[in-house]
Design a protein around this motif. Sequence first.
Motif, short mmCIF file in Angstrom:
data_model
loop_
_atom_site.label_atom_id
_atom_site.label_comp_id
_atom_site.label_asym_id
_atom_site.label_seq_id
_atom_site.Cartn_x
_atom_site.Cartn_y
_atom_site.Cartn_z
N MET A 1 0.85 -1.20 0.00
CA MET A 1 0.00 0.00 0.00
C MET A 1 0.89 1.25 0.00
SD MET A 1 -2.99 1.12 2.69
CE MET A 1 -3.92 -0.38 2.30
N ALA A 2 0.53 2.23 -0.80
CA ALA A 2 1.34 3.44 -0.93
C ALA A 2 1.29 4.28 0.35
CB ALA A 2 0.86 4.26 -2.12
N ILE A 3 2.38 4.97 0.62
CA ILE A 3 2.45 5.90 1.74
C ILE A 3 1.64 7.14 1.37
CG2 ILE A 3 3.96 7.36 3.13
CD1 ILE A 3 6.22 5.32 2.46
N ARG A 4 0.66 7.48 2.19
CA ARG A 4 -0.19 8.65 1.94
C ARG A 4 0.47 9.89 2.54
NH1 ARG A 4 -5.41 8.00 0.89
NH2 ARG A 4 -6.08 9.53 2.45
N LEU A 5 0.68 10.90 1.69
CA LEU A 5 1.52 12.02 2.07
C LEU A 5 0.77 13.34 1.98
CD1 LEU A 5 4.60 12.03 2.79
CD2 LEU A 5 5.00 12.82 0.47
N LEU A 6 1.01 14.21 2.96
CA LEU A 6 0.51 15.59 2.94
C LEU A 6 1.71 16.52 2.87
CD1 LEU A 6 -1.54 17.93 3.39
CD2 LEU A 6 -1.32 17.50 5.85
N LEU A 7 1.71 17.45 1.91
CA LEU A 7 2.78 18.42 1.76
C LEU A 7 2.34 19.76 2.31
CD1 LEU A 7 3.88 17.66 -1.93
CD2 LEU A 7 4.90 16.78 0.18
N VAL A 8 3.17 20.36 3.18
CA VAL A 8 2.81 21.64 3.80
C VAL A 8 3.93 22.64 3.59
CG1 VAL A 8 2.05 22.79 5.90
CG2 VAL A 8 1.54 20.35 5.57
N ASP A 9 3.66 23.66 2.79
CA ASP A 9 4.61 24.75 2.56
C ASP A 9 3.80 25.91 2.00
OD1 ASP A 9 7.97 24.86 2.00
OD2 ASP A 9 6.74 26.43 1.09
N ASP A 10 4.16 27.13 2.37
CA ASP A 10 3.37 28.26 1.92
C ASP A 10 3.73 28.74 0.52
OD1 ASP A 10 5.80 29.12 3.01
OD2 ASP A 10 5.01 31.10 3.54
N HIS A 11 4.64 28.03 -0.15
CA HIS A 11 5.01 28.37 -1.53
C HIS A 11 4.56 27.24 -2.45
CE1 HIS A 11 7.87 30.86 0.83
NE2 HIS A 11 7.55 31.75 -0.09
#
Length: 218
Positions: A1-11
């Motif tokens: 199962m794929a790793i579920r990722l959240l990206l957090v950056d203001d750009h």
Amino acid sequence: MAIRLLLVDDHSIIRAGYRQILQKHRDISVVAEAETGQCAVNCCKEYRPDVVVLDLSIPFNNESDEVSFACGLETIRKIVALRLHTKLLVLTAMSNEPFPTQAVTAGASGYLTKHCAPEELVVAVKAVAKGEQYFSASIRNEMNPDSETNAPLVNLSKRELEVFSMLAESFPINQIAESLCLSPKTVHAHRANILRKLKLKNNAELVKMAVRYGVAVN
């Protein structure tokens, strides 16, 4: 199962770069992006990612243009408080202590700088997803209390470090007080202690030190 990722950056352009790097790997799936701390918390509730990759220098919400490492730390704490078993990997420009230690204390499982190679980002994501900790070699050296490269900022308390960061970004005393839920008098007291501990004479010298240690941009 794929790793579920959240990206957090203001750009957005930086997030797009991360997405391009990470989604080349079939076992990693970017399920959401966020540009503020509050948006990141909301995305965690909705998407329940396995890993959050986040910058420390982000605004916490859209109502304020305040960008400081304190907002990044608050984001980490709020995500940890959700108890979703989401792992947090910091990817930021701030490489010197005490920022790595502060991030780990808040709940981060790993810490990279934006100078890291794309391959290292992938390795770090997979490591923290498995419940491991991951720190780049330079960060491990910084976190070593015997390291000769440790910044003088380690002498500051957590609250003093938050005030230092916001002073370095030229936030007014009243705005710092409101953001940190302090009185202006208390902020002035923290500023005096910071200048004394760091042997600085004024805000101009404080900003120069902040730039030197990656707390503020030139």
